[in-house]
Design a protein around this motif. Structure first.
Motif, short mmCIF file in Angstrom:
data_model
loop_
_atom_site.label_atom_id
_atom_site.label_comp_id
_atom_site.label_asym_id
_atom_site.label_seq_id
_atom_site.Cartn_x
_atom_site.Cartn_y
_atom_site.Cartn_z
N LEU A 88 0.82 -1.22 0.00
CA LEU A 88 0.00 0.00 0.00
C LEU A 88 0.85 1.27 0.00
CD1 LEU A 88 -2.67 -1.15 2.63
CD2 LEU A 88 -2.88 -1.14 0.13
N PHE A 89 1.73 1.40 0.97
CA PHE A 89 2.62 2.55 1.07
C PHE A 89 3.68 2.24 2.11
CE2 PHE A 89 -1.13 3.31 3.75
CZ PHE A 89 -0.54 3.43 5.01
N SER A 90 4.69 3.11 2.18
CA SER A 90 5.78 2.92 3.13
C SER A 90 5.79 4.06 4.15
CB SER A 90 7.12 2.90 2.39
OG SER A 90 7.40 4.19 1.86
N LEU A 91 6.66 3.95 5.14
CA LEU A 91 6.80 5.02 6.13
C LEU A 91 7.31 6.29 5.47
CD1 LEU A 91 6.57 5.77 9.12
CD2 LEU A 91 8.95 5.06 9.42
N ASP A 92 8.18 6.16 4.48
CA ASP A 92 8.65 7.34 3.74
C ASP A 92 7.49 8.01 3.02
OD1 ASP A 92 11.30 7.14 4.53
OD2 ASP A 92 11.88 5.92 2.82
N ASP A 93 6.57 7.21 2.49
CA ASP A 93 5.39 7.79 1.83
C ASP A 93 4.56 8.58 2.83
OD1 ASP A 93 6.03 6.61 -0.63
OD2 ASP A 93 4.96 4.76 -0.12
N VAL A 94 4.44 8.04 4.04
CA VAL A 94 3.69 8.74 5.10
C VAL A 94 4.34 10.09 5.39
CG1 VAL A 94 3.03 8.67 7.54
CG2 VAL A 94 2.87 6.60 6.15
N ALA A 95 5.66 10.09 5.55
CA ALA A 95 6.38 11.33 5.84
C ALA A 95 6.26 12.32 4.69
CB ALA A 95 7.85 11.02 6.12
N ASP A 96 6.36 11.80 3.44
CA ASP A 96 6.26 12.69 2.27
C ASP A 96 4.87 13.30 2.17
OD1 ASP A 96 8.86 12.22 1.54
OD2 ASP A 96 8.39 10.64 0.10
N THR A 97 3.85 12.50 2.46
CA THR A 97 2.47 13.01 2.42
C THR A 97 2.29 14.15 3.42
OG1 THR A 97 1.57 10.88 1.73
CG2 THR A 97 0.05 12.40 2.77
N MET A 98 2.81 13.97 4.62
CA MET A 98 2.69 15.02 5.63
C MET A 98 3.50 16.25 5.25
SD MET A 98 1.50 16.36 8.26
CE MET A 98 0.43 14.98 8.66
N SER A 99 4.69 16.05 4.70
CA SER A 99 5.52 17.18 4.29
C SER A 99 4.82 17.98 3.20
CB SER A 99 6.88 16.68 3.78
OG SER A 99 7.60 16.05 4.81
N ASP A 100 4.27 17.28 2.22
CA ASP A 100 3.55 17.97 1.14
C ASP A 100 2.37 18.76 1.69
OD1 ASP A 100 5.30 16.85 -0.68
OD2 ASP A 100 3.92 15.25 -1.30
N LYS A 101 1.65 18.14 2.64
CA LYS A 101 0.48 18.81 3.22
C LYS A 101 0.89 20.07 3.97
CE LYS A 101 -2.56 16.22 5.28
NZ LYS A 101 -3.22 15.37 6.32
N MET A 102 1.95 20.01 4.75
CA MET A 102 2.38 21.17 5.52
C MET A 102 2.87 22.30 4.63
SD MET A 102 1.75 20.74 8.70
CE MET A 102 0.25 19.95 8.08
N VAL A 103 3.57 21.96 3.56
CA VAL A 103 4.04 22.99 2.62
C VAL A 103 2.84 23.66 1.95
CG1 VAL A 103 5.27 23.39 0.46
CG2 VAL A 103 6.30 21.95 2.23
N THR A 104 1.86 22.84 1.53
CA THR A 104 0.68 23.38 0.86
C THR A 104 -0.14 24.25 1.79
OG1 THR A 104 0.55 21.45 -0.60
CG2 THR A 104 -1.46 22.75 -0.34
N ARG A 105 -0.24 23.85 3.06
CA ARG A 105 -1.10 24.58 3.99
C ARG A 105 -0.41 25.79 4.61
NH1 ARG A 105 -4.50 19.96 7.39
NH2 ARG A 105 -5.58 19.05 5.59
N HIS A 106 0.85 26.00 4.32
CA HIS A 106 1.56 27.16 4.87
C HIS A 106 2.21 27.99 3.75
CE1 HIS A 106 1.26 24.51 8.38
NE2 HIS A 106 1.33 25.60 9.11
N PRO A 107 1.39 28.50 2.83
CA PRO A 107 1.95 29.31 1.74
C PRO A 107 2.61 30.59 2.24
CG PRO A 107 -0.44 29.49 1.78
CD PRO A 107 -0.08 28.40 2.74
N HIS A 108 2.24 31.03 3.45
CA HIS A 108 2.84 32.23 4.02
C HIS A 108 4.22 31.95 4.61
CE1 HIS A 108 0.70 30.09 7.13
NE2 HIS A 108 1.36 30.74 8.07
N VAL A 109 4.59 30.67 4.71
CA VAL A 109 5.92 30.28 5.19
C VAL A 109 6.77 29.72 4.05
CG1 VAL A 109 7.22 28.77 6.76
CG2 VAL A 109 5.07 29.82 7.53
#
Length: 275
Positions: A88-109
């Motif tokens: 299904l996915f790996s731990l790296d995929d989990v980390a990448d998903t969260m990283s992508d989400k945080m970058v997207t949700r913080h355009p002011h940063v």
């Protein structure tokens, strides 16, 4: 062999933990209990560990927090290992998903937007981005995506918050208090009928409105109830101590005596808080 060396290497960090998890789940040499687990059987432990993290923070038990965070991290590693085994996915995929989400949700940063915003504006922007994400997941309804596995009180709070965003809300806490009186009377009537199913329904309605009142008052219901639980434990513990000083246990006492000692415990707390 490389994994075995890593498993026994102090300060191996996250790679060591992942190696340990792989070894525990090894179908030939792993732990029978760990091998038998599934996402469903591990999920309750995940919830429990999250609450133990919250408990350590609530008690400011900073010496325990590291261990509790480790327990919670292990839950993520456990789920990710099972997912990887299933393709299904790996731990790296989990980390990448969260990283992508945080970058997207913080355009002011991480983007071109200005950081010169109020906390309220940032919250509105955050919610707008989350709404767009839900739309991308085909979550069309206002209440779609509020996790079923949340504690019921927390889920009630989130459902009401979602509904309020589209204008389905009482204007102020005054109207919520009026609704609480109405629901309380309906619970009294249900009790008089001795209809357990009706009692359950009305009790649930009352709790649901109480959660809404918390939102209107700026109070997080779970946090308020945790504080009330802690206060009850503290005061009842004092009642037990006062009984012990009389050579008694709670089962040797009665409600009248324990209620009087409860009042004493409350008064002692007030005096301590005023000094």
């Amino acid at each position: 062999m490389a994994d075995d060396t890593l498993i026994h290497t102090p300060n191996g960090g996250l790679p060591r933990l992942r190696a340990i998890m792989r070894a525990l789940r090894d179908p030939e040499t792993g732990c029978p209990w760990d091998i038998e687990q599934t996402f469903a059987t591990i999920a309750p432990y995940t919830i429990e560990e999250a609450y133990e993290v919250a408990d350590a923070i609530e008690r400011e038990a900073w010496d325990e927090l590291k261990g509790e965070l480790g327990d919670l991290l292990f839950q993520s590693v456990f789920h990710a290992q099972m997912a990887e085994e299933a393709g299904l996915f790996s731990l790296d995929d989990v980390a990448d998903t969260m990283s992508d989400k945080m970058v997207t949700r913080h355009p002011h940063v991480f983007g071109a937007e200005s950081r010169n915003k109020s906390a309220e504006q940032q919250t509105r922007d955050w919610e707008a981005i989350k709404a767009a994400e839900r739309a991308g997941k085909a979550e069309k309804g206002t209440l779609d995506g509020v996790a079923l596995g949340l504690p019921a009180l927390l889920r009630a709070h989130k459902l009401q918050k979602r509904a309020a965003r589209v204008g389905f809300d009482w204007p102020s806490a005054r109207e919520v208090l009026d609704k609480i009186l109405e629901e309380s009377q309906e619970l009294v009537e249900a009790q008089a009928e001795a209809d357990q199913e009706h009692i359950l329904e009305e009790y649930g309605d009352l709790m649901f409105v109480m959660a809404n009142l918390g939102r209107h008052l700026g109070v997080e219901p779970e946090a308020a109830l945790r504080a009330a639980n802690a206060k009850f434990e503290r005061r009842f513990g004092r009642v037990e101590a006062l009984l012990a000083a009389r050579g008694k246990r709670p089962e040797d006492s009665d409600l009248s005596e324990m209620d009087a000692l409860w009042t004493t415990a409350k008064e002692e707390e007030r005096e301590q808080n005023n000094t």
